[in-house]
Design an enzyme around this catalytic site. Sequence first.
Site, PDB file in Angstrom:
ATOM      1  N   HIS A  38       0.826  -1.227   0.000  1.00 58.87           N
ATOM      2  CA  HIS A  38       0.000   0.000   0.000  1.00 58.87           C
ATOM      3  C   HIS A  38       0.856   1.271   0.000  1.00 58.87           C
ATOM      4  O   HIS A  38       0.412   2.317  -0.488  1.00 58.87           O
ATOM      5  CB  HIS A  38      -0.914   0.045   1.230  1.00 58.87           C
TER       6      HIS A  38
ATOM      7  N   CYS B 287      -3.116  -9.760   5.303  1.00 58.70           N
ATOM      8  CA  CYS B 287      -3.003  -9.301   3.903  1.00 58.70           C
ATOM      9  C   CYS B 287      -1.733  -8.500   3.652  1.00 58.70           C
ATOM     10  O   CYS B 287      -1.532  -7.980   2.551  1.00 58.70           O
ATOM     11  CB  CYS B 287      -4.220  -8.464   3.524  1.00 58.70           C
ATOM     12  N   PHE B 288      -0.885  -8.341   4.637  1.00 60.78           N
ATOM     13  CA  PHE B 288       0.469  -7.771   4.484  1.00 60.78           C
ATOM     14  C   PHE B 288       0.478  -6.420   3.778  1.00 60.78           C
ATOM     15  O   PHE B 288       1.397  -6.118   2.983  1.00 60.78           O
ATOM     16  CB  PHE B 288       1.386  -8.767   3.728  1.00 60.78           C
ATOM     17  N   CYS B 289      -0.539  -5.592   4.047  1.00 65.30           N
ATOM     18  CA  CYS B 289      -0.612  -4.251   3.416  1.00 65.30           C
ATOM     19  C   CYS B 289      -0.523  -4.328   1.902  1.00 65.30           C
ATOM     20  O   CYS B 289       0.121  -3.484   1.261  1.00 65.30           O
ATOM     21  CB  CYS B 289       0.485  -3.320   3.947  1.00 65.30           C
ATOM     22  N   ALA B 290      -1.131  -5.370   1.341  1.00 69.76           N
ATOM     23  CA  ALA B 290      -1.126  -5.512  -0.120  1.00 69.76           C
ATOM     24  C   ALA B 290      -2.478  -6.093  -0.533  1.00 69.76           C
ATOM     25  O   ALA B 290      -2.553  -7.126  -1.206  1.00 69.76           O
ATOM     26  CB  ALA B 290       0.031  -6.403  -0.558  1.00 69.76           C
TER      27      ALA B 290
END
Length: 473
Positions: free
Chosen positions: A136, A382-385
């Site tokens: 993100h 979601c690992f900032c993605a």
Amino acid sequence: MIVNRLIVIYPLMKKYDFRAAVVGTRTAVPVLGGGKKRYINFDNAASTPAFKAVTRSLDKFIQYYSSVHRGTGYKSVVSTWAYDQAHLDSLRFVGADPEYFTSILMKNTTDAINKLARRLDFKSGDIVLSSLMEHHSNDLPWRVQARTEYIEIDDTGHLDIDDLKRKLKKYGRKVKLVAITAASNVTGLIPPVNEIARLAHSAGAKILVDAAQIVAHRQVRMGVPGEPESADYLVFSAHKMYAPFGIGVLIGPKETFKAGDPDSVGGGTVNFVTTSDIQWAHLPDKEEAGSPNVPGAVALSAAINALETIGFSKIAAHEKELTRYALKKLSAYEEIELYGPDRWIQGEDRVGVIAFNITGIYHAVVAAILSYEGAIAVRNGCFCAHPYIQRLLRISDEEAIDYRDDISDGIRLKVPGMIRVSFGIYNTKSEIDRFMKIIEMIIRGKYKGEYSVDKRSGEAHPAGFEFKNDIRF
Ligand SMILES: Cc1ncc(COP(=O)(O)O)c(C=O)c1O
């Protein structure tokens, strides 16, 4: 920009004691059922522990710590030397010509990209081409400043270069910037950044390389300014390269930052001020408003020196070996779904980041069992993605809206996600073996605790046990 594809003859190289280079590898932590186990950190893509060389440098430097620039005391002079040196070290680290490029020290990669997004002079109608595999931090800052379009990915999570070509053709000169990661924080895939740079430049666009996931793992070179495969802008965070002391780096042409006013203004950014006039300071001071993080800069320099001393051929060889080993073990289970390529593809470079799920077991529960019963740190979610995860998990837009509505209502009981392991230089095959034992236990349903997921946080915890907050620093 060149991510050196190294030919490595591993067995012939002298073994380097990677473990001895890093702080905290012997820490034992409490586990469910009593007692302690030695901690395994497989969450290096989020943040790495410190190098011992970094903490040694800081111990020494802190005796001299003082304000930088304009201080006349000896300690100020020494601190200024150290701070200025960090700018030079960061340029050298990525092969950036100090005549052409400036290095601006920020808080982290996110901060650096936000600054660049604010400082590029976007006009109405300008387009930034980001991609569906970005963190993100290399997506949202662009959305705020310009129209942002996304390069597609294919079924295995690779960047779709044909789609990049299509979009460059479709939008033509409107594309001002291609903003691309040098390695995915979800699948570890390494997009062909040189080729992307060439395509971007031939379409008249500049390229920003988000190097957050690569700088601690492969040698990075920005290339010669003006050459088709060179990078125009590059960003990275020290806390992902064994120097977790609050520094990030933005490298770009001096010309970009000489133009216009800085996005953040105040002390340190000026040469001269009257009530009606401001004369901005030289670079990088103009772009580094306020008192800087000098210890963080010293830590960055020490980490750069340590990585260069160890050498990227050794680092890459060791981490590739770990990744290949873990992929082989994980792919032996039909209950495990791996995202991205599900095995080590000979000849394909990939950093040590692996994302997976275990069929029928919620990702938060898997992560909790690994932590509470194995003392193993991974990351889940979601690992900032989010856009990348949505594609890899094949979640439709309608389903995504349902999940979003649940989250808005404070319900995180079934938010989609994955489990991610990510390796650093100090991880070992025996740690992977210990990890696989717990994974096997989970698949066979042989774990000890009874886990439930907290509705609000989405985290899983075992009944009747919690970590005690009893450590004082
Ligand atoms: C590819 C990538 N870009 C950017 C970031 C943001 O880094 P930071 O949190 O240090 O700003 C991360 C963090 O995980 C990342 O993996």
